[in-house]
Enzyme design. Structure first.
Site, PDB file in Angstrom:
ATOM      1  N   LYS A 216      73.332  50.430  -7.419  1.00 12.62           N
ATOM      2  CA  LYS A 216      72.146  49.716  -7.901  1.00 12.62           C
ATOM      3  C   LYS A 216      72.499  48.241  -8.052  1.00 12.62           C
ATOM      4  O   LYS A 216      73.630  47.913  -8.452  1.00 12.62           O
ATOM      5  CB  LYS A 216      71.734  50.331  -9.238  1.00 12.62           C
ATOM      6  CG  LYS A 216      70.490  49.748  -9.866  1.00 12.62           C
ATOM      7  CD  LYS A 216      70.144  50.510 -11.153  1.00 12.62           C
ATOM      8  CE  LYS A 216      68.929  49.994 -11.859  1.00 12.62           C
ATOM      9  NZ  LYS A 216      68.604  50.756 -13.079  1.00 12.62           N
TER      10      LYS A 216
ATOM     11  N   SER B 282      64.007  52.684 -13.287  1.00  9.88           N
ATOM     12  CA  SER B 282      64.182  51.499 -12.492  1.00  9.88           C
ATOM     13  C   SER B 282      65.131  51.690 -11.290  1.00  9.88           C
ATOM     14  O   SER B 282      65.103  50.878 -10.367  1.00  9.88           O
ATOM     15  CB  SER B 282      64.727  50.356 -13.361  1.00  9.88           C
ATOM     16  OG  SER B 282      65.984  50.686 -13.913  1.00  9.88           O
TER      17      SER B 282
ATOM     18  N   SER C  29      66.089  55.524 -16.554  1.00 11.65           N
ATOM     19  CA  SER C  29      66.083  54.942 -15.202  1.00 11.65           C
ATOM     20  C   SER C  29      66.871  55.680 -14.145  1.00 11.65           C
ATOM     21  O   SER C  29      66.752  55.359 -12.967  1.00 11.65           O
ATOM     22  CB  SER C  29      66.581  53.507 -15.260  1.00 11.65           C
ATOM     23  OG  SER C  29      65.506  52.679 -15.550  1.00 11.65           O
TER      24      SER C  29
HETATM   25  N1  GLN Z   1      61.225  52.652 -17.974  1.00 12.91           N
HETATM   26  C1  GLN Z   1      62.124  52.211 -19.003  1.00 12.91           C
HETATM   27  C2  GLN Z   1      61.971  50.736 -19.245  1.00 12.91           C
HETATM   28  O1  GLN Z   1      61.229  50.114 -18.537  1.00 12.91           O
HETATM   29  C3  GLN Z   1      63.526  52.592 -18.661  1.00 12.91           C
HETATM   30  C4  GLN Z   1      64.287  51.561 -17.933  1.00 12.91           C
HETATM   31  C5  GLN Z   1      65.750  51.871 -17.783  1.00 12.91           C
HETATM   32  O2  GLN Z   1      66.221  52.956 -18.139  1.00 12.91           O
HETATM   33  N2  GLN Z   1      66.488  50.901 -17.297  1.00 12.91           N
HETATM   34  O3  GLN Z   1      62.570  50.188 -20.127  1.00 12.91           O
END
Ligand code: GLN
Length: 478
Positions: A76, A151, A175
């Site tokens: 990532k 994400s 994420s």
């Molecule tokens: N959807 C969550 C957020 O927007 C999780 C994001 C993540 O785990 N990086 O914060």
């Protein structure tokens, strides 16, 4: 070349001389090119990947290759890899190159994994659909009109569509687990502090964990045992011994499993997802496990608590992108204060700016106690209750996400809906406990459904073994 679904097969073919690491790299690079519309990779590291492949092929010939020889991994775009561009899918890091390599990536390389490229994600890992990337959304390979989740969306699609064998993502509030659920693969978020965060771009430091995205539980176990454990560069990392997870994947124990009743009665929970997860629950019961409904009184508070604390931490963590030290600097500046303002307004995307402002607000002198302190207190209650349930039960099971993959654009107008979609994943993040998403079915549209299991802190061994057992019973096409 065929699609490999286990490292054993790859190793077997390598031992028989049927495939080399160089050929594997060539195969994945070709797939990435052919499926460029999925927008899973922001950049491929062709030169370094081939160089690694040749070095590993030599080691294989000499019988000295490491545990991960033959594994081609994507990372990532939040993980540092020396000499390679790193930009968290953000314009503000345009042109930035890593000066060092993240500990997790270093450990992969030390065991002869090959790093093939950096993957698309929501900007600074903020989002749940990959739509917040400055480089456009990644697309779900099962239906390209739909999101892959986020994400770590690019990382999940890459494994789903066979663009690499496994991916390293990050999970702050779901994420890794939610995109794994949307893409029909496995996503593991280990216990907070199990893996060093050195070289991981910070979003919300008291939540961030590197996570694994794989085709099966065994690979997640193997990767975890390679990258977990103490690191002089991260003082928050746990010094507990790292078990040989991949050697402990058989389990015929009968477990005590809890399911949070309230989770299944939520408005917004898709009927097909609900029925599928309840079906697994009944299957576990039929297999002789004890499965009981449990009460968790804080479900309504977990999303607000998560967003207050993570935006607060983000507003502090992202202060460093000021146009002086890293990447992008606005060309339109007139003085120091306009340098900060213009660089940050032009460099950060809309969602990141929103979160920085929200976080700055909840940390401001007048509102600090009402929001930040309060949220810390509620986090403590959530953690204590979750730990208490996990003392009484070996696992808590619930859906990973309330729906299957939604359409691109479907939730962008309604941010609250987007935030509320994190309802099932943020509990484990607030409590710091390990959680995994495994594919257990598909809805009528053919979209994947993930089951989430949470376990006691540092009980990844049982979590992985049990998940493996469930996956062996439910063979879902991946
Ligand atoms: N959807 C969550 C957020 O927007 C999780 C994001 C993540 O785990 N990086 O914060």
């Amino acid at each position: 070349m065929r699609k490999y679904s286990s490292l054993h097969e790859i190793r077997k073919d390598m031992a028989n001389g049927q495939v080399t690491c160089r050929q594997l790299v060539g195969y994945y690079l070709k797939n990435i090119k052919e499926k460029a519309e999925l927008n899973a990779f922001l950049e491929v590291f062709e030169e370094s990947a081939y160089a690694q492949a040749d070095a590993v092929d030599k080691k294989i010939a000499h019988g000295t290759a490491g545990k991960l020889a033959g594994m081609v991994v994507g990372i990532k775009d939040v993980l540092a890899y020396e000499g390679h561009t790193l930009q968290a899918s953000s314009k503000i890091l345009d042109g930035f190159k890593s000066l060092y390599t993240a500990t997790a990536v270093k450990r992969l390389l030390a065991e002869d994994a090959i790093i093939i490229g950096r993957q698309n994600c929501d900007e600074f890992a903020m989002g749940g659909s990959n739509e917040n990337s400055a480089f456009g959304p990644a697309l779900n390979a099962d239906d390209t009109a739909r999101v892959p989740g986020g994400s770590s969306g690019g990382s999940a699609v890459a494994v789903q569509a066979d663009l690499c064998y496994a991916s390293l993502g990050s999970d702050t509030g779901g994420s890794v687990r939610q995109p794994a659920s949307f893409c029909g693969i496995v996503g593991l978020k280990p216990t907070y502090s199990r893996i060093s965060r050195y070289g991981l771009i910070a979003y919300a430091s008291s939540f961030d964990q590197i996570g694994l995205i794989t085709r099966n539980v065994e690979d997640a176990a193997l990767l975890l045992e390679v990258i977990a454990g103490p690191d002089d560069f991260d003082s928050t990392v746990s010094h507990r011994e790292v078990p040989a997870y991949s050697k402990q994947l058989k389990s015929d124990k009968k477990y005590k499993i809890g399911y949070i009743r309230d989770c299944f009665e939520r408005e917004g929970l898709d009927e097909e997802v609900k029925d599928c997860i309840l079906g697994v629950k009944n299957m576990l019961k039929d297999d002789g496990h004890t499965v009981e409904a449990v009460e968790f009184p804080y479900l309504d508070y977990i999303v607000p608590t998560y967003y207050i604390l993570t935006t607060a931490e983000a507003s502090s963590n992202l202060g460093r992108y000021d146009g002086v030290k890293y990447g992008f600097r606005s060309p339109n500046v007139t003085d120091l204060s306009s340098l900060y303002k213009k660089t940050r307004s032009e460099g950060f995307g809309e969602e990141v700016q929103r979160r920085i402002m929200l976080g700055t607000f909840v940390l401001s002198a007048d509102y600090y106690d009402a929001y930040y302190t309060k949220a810390q207190q509620v986090r403590r209650l959530i953690k204590e209750k979750t730990d208490e349930l996990l003392q009484a039960y070996d696992f808590l099971i619930l859906p990973t996400a309330p729906t299957t993959a939604f359409k691109i654009g479907e939730n962008t107008e309604n941010l609250l809906a987007m935030y509320l979609a994190d309802i099932f994943t943020v509990q484990a993040s607030l409590a710091g406990v390990p959680a995994i998403s495994i594919p257990v079915g598909r809805d009528e549209k053919g979209l994947s459904i993930g089951l989430q299991l949470m376990a006691r802190s540092f009980d990844e061994s049982q979590l992985l073994a049990f998940s493996n057992t469930i996956m062996e019973k439910i063979t879902v096409e991946v």
